[in-house]
Structure formats: structure tokens, C-alpha cells
Design a protein around this motif. Structure first.
Motif, PDB file in Angstrom:
ATOM      1  N   GLY A  28      45.398 -46.261 -18.975  1.00 20.03           N
ATOM      2  CA  GLY A  28      46.195 -47.412 -18.552  1.00 20.03           C
ATOM      3  C   GLY A  28      47.542 -47.344 -19.241  1.00 20.03           C
ATOM      4  O   GLY A  28      48.123 -46.261 -19.370  1.00 20.03           O
ATOM      5  N   PRO A  29      48.101 -48.475 -19.722  1.00 16.02           N
ATOM      6  CA  PRO A  29      49.336 -48.388 -20.509  1.00 16.02           C
ATOM      7  C   PRO A  29      49.085 -47.530 -21.756  1.00 16.02           C
ATOM      8  O   PRO A  29      48.104 -47.744 -22.466  1.00 16.02           O
ATOM      9  N   LYS A  30      49.929 -46.568 -21.995  1.00 15.86           N
ATOM     10  CA  LYS A  30      49.713 -45.651 -23.113  1.00 15.86           C
ATOM     11  C   LYS A  30      49.639 -46.426 -24.430  1.00 15.86           C
ATOM     12  O   LYS A  30      50.526 -47.209 -24.747  1.00 15.86           O
ATOM     13  N   GLY A  31      48.564 -46.205 -25.185  1.00 18.13           N
ATOM     14  CA  GLY A  31      48.391 -46.856 -26.475  1.00 18.13           C
ATOM     15  C   GLY A  31      47.786 -48.236 -26.415  1.00 18.13           C
ATOM     16  O   GLY A  31      47.607 -48.882 -27.451  1.00 18.13           O
ATOM     17  N   ASP A  32      47.436 -48.708 -25.222  1.00 19.03           N
ATOM     18  CA  ASP A  32      46.925 -50.068 -25.078  1.00 19.03           C
ATOM     19  C   ASP A  32      45.434 -50.120 -25.419  1.00 19.03           C
ATOM     20  O   ASP A  32      44.618 -49.440 -24.797  1.00 19.03           O
ATOM     21  N   ARG A  33      45.090 -50.921 -26.415  1.00 21.05           N
ATOM     22  CA  ARG A  33      43.707 -51.199 -26.802  1.00 21.05           C
ATOM     23  C   ARG A  33      42.872 -49.940 -27.011  1.00 21.05           C
ATOM     24  O   ARG A  33      41.715 -49.876 -26.644  1.00 21.05           O
ATOM     25  N   ARG A  34      43.475 -48.965 -27.677  1.00 24.70           N
ATOM     26  CA  ARG A  34      42.717 -47.805 -28.146  1.00 24.70           C
ATOM     27  C   ARG A  34      42.079 -48.104 -29.505  1.00 24.70           C
ATOM     28  O   ARG A  34      41.165 -47.387 -29.930  1.00 24.70           O
ATOM     29  N   TRP A  35      42.567 -49.147 -30.188  1.00 24.11           N
ATOM     30  CA  TRP A  35      41.976 -49.627 -31.434  1.00 24.11           C
ATOM     31  C   TRP A  35      41.240 -50.938 -31.170  1.00 24.11           C
ATOM     32  O   TRP A  35      41.632 -51.720 -30.296  1.00 24.11           O
TER      33      TRP A  35
END
Length: 264
Positions: A28-35
Motif C-alpha cells: 500500500g502506501p510505502k512504509g504505512d503500518r509496517r510497525w
């Protein structure tokens, strides 16, 4: 009809970041909710249970994610090689534990044993197969890569409230303007600039919308959820916004034109 604002959330349920554009990758959006944050049982933790998480700010520097924990300071999140399985809703997902300093600071702030965890590219969490036939992935977002909301719908809701709320309560990725209130209920396919999106399902809202994003305090009158539930309740729940998936990688920018390609 255009993109009004864009938002990403590097850590699930912490404060988001408003951006002028974002790149889209497989998640999805790059870096979104990977943590994400988990408790001692490796179960995901959000503002639903810990509204004070709204006060923990996030920032980005390249691919690095940092958090600012009130009373504790700033910490750059680093994944370790400690692999563990974590639960987000009904999905057990492979993740890597974050370095302990940030987790210990967050635990002190919340008074609860908490850990930051990271979803690597080698982990695959599928979007709801009942809604999307394609084998598509999502990070730690509730269910789908994108949430699209309309400024006009928020304005209409605020017209019913004693005290207006801002869009941060609803944690969208994409906010559009130039439409009539609730027109998004009929969307099935959109084009934002050169990028195409399929509308998957309406977004059902919960008590998280009652948390003031500045103070981390739940509204004692359960607003705006109480008002929203009085006229936006459907078989999918109390609805505000639409969940979506993107068709191809690419970029979305503020002020990109928005075109409705297909209606219900």
C-alpha cells in the motif's frame, strides 16, 4: 474533484504524518503500518484500549521510522533478528521484534508491557479473500491497504455535532474534496491522477474515533461515533469512508485529480 490531503501511519495506532505525496508498493502506501505494538501475549494493541497512544508522534527520515514518547524522548525503531508470530485481528503474522530501548520507553509511558514489532517483506498477510479475489497483501492495517475519505462528508457530520472534529479521528490515507457528502458510498473504481483504485468495502468505525488525537483522551459523550451511528449504520457497521486497493505501484500527490470510473 481532487486529492485534498495524504496521510501515512508508520506505526499502527500511533500518530500519523501528513505528506504531500507517497509512493505505493505491494503493501500500500510505502512504509504505512509496517510497525505495530503488541502486548505480552503478542496480541496487537491500539488506541481502542490505550488512547494515550495518540500522543506518541512518529516521523520519517528516508526509510527510518522514529517515535517521540512523551516524557521519554525520541527513538529510532530498529528491527532485530528476533522472529516471532504476532496476532492482528484474526491473522497470525511473522514479524521481527524491535530493539528494546523504544519498547521499554513506551511500556513506561503506558504502564504496560509493550513491544514494537516489524513486518518484513518476507511476511505475507492477505487482504480479506471474501472481499478481494486477487492474492493481495496488506501490512498491519486493519484489513486493507487504503482508507479514502471525503472532506464533504466530514463537514456534513460536523454540522450535526456540538463540537467539530477533524479528519485525524478517522485515520485516512487519502482525503478527497469536491464531492457531495456521502457520495463515496456509490464508488466502485476511482482514478487519482494516473493511479487506479478499486473500492473494496465501506469502512466500519469504532470507539477509536472518539479519541482526541491531541490529548489522547476519549470523548465522554462518545462523539462523533454516537452521532454517526444514528444515521450511518448499515449491515457493514457504522460507516465513514471506503477501503480500497491500488491496481499498480506508483505515486499519489496532493491536488491530483480524482475521477470516478465506476459506480455501484
Amino acid at each position: 474533484m481532487k486529492v485534498h490531503s495524504l496521510h501515512i501511519y508508520p506505526v499502527k495506532s500511533l500518530a500519523g504524518i501528513q505528506v504531500s505525496s507517497f509512493e505505493m508498493d505491494d503493501f500500500g502506501p510505502k512504509g504505512d503500518r509496517r510497525w505495530m505494538i503488541v502486548d505480552g501475549d503478542r496480541n496487537f494493541v491500539t488506541q481502542r484500549a490505550l488512547p494515550e497512544l495518540a500522543r506518541v508522534a512518529t516521523s520519517l527520515s528516508g526509510d527510518d521510522v522514529s517515535v517521540r514518547v512523551p516524557g521519554e524522548g525520541d527513538f529510532t525503531l530498529r528491527a532485530t533478528d528476533q522472529e516471532l508470530r504476532v496476532l492482528v485481528w484474526r491473522d497470525w503474522v511473522k514479524a521481527y521484534e524491535g530493539a528494546v530501548a523504544a519498547s521499554e520507553a513506551l511500556s513506561r509511558f503506558c504502564g504496560k508491557d509493550l513491544r514494537f514489532v516489524y513486518m518484513p517483506g518476507s511476511s505475507f498477510r492477505r487482504v480479506d479473500a471474501g472481499r478481494v479475489v486477487e492474492y493481495r497483501r496488506v501490512g498491519f492495517a486493519d484489513g486493507f491497504p487504503f482508507l479514502i475519505t471525503s472532506l464533504a462528508s466530514l463537514d456534513e457530520l460536523n454540522g450535526r455535532l456540538d463540537a467539530a472534529v477533524d479528519m485525524r479521528r478517522f485515520r485516512p490515507n487519502i482525503v478527497v474534496e469536491g464531492f457531495a457528502p456521502w457520495q463515496e458510498d456509490t464508488w466502485r473504481k476511482l482514478k487519482l491522477g494516473e493511479q487506479s483504485f478499486d473500492i473494496v468495502k465501506p469502512s466500519s468505525r469504532c470507539v477509536l474515533t472518539t479519541v482526541d488525537p491531541d490529548t489522547g483522551i476519549k470523548d465522554p459523550g462518545l462523539q462523533p461515533l454516537r452521532t454517526l451511528s444514528s444515521y450511518r449504520r448499515t449491515s457493514d457497521g457504522v460507516i465513514f469512508g471506503q477501503n480500497a486497493i491500488h491496481e499498480t505501484p506508483g505515486f499519489v500527490h496532493v491536488d491530483d485529480s480524482v475521477t470516478v470510473i465506476e459506480l455501484e
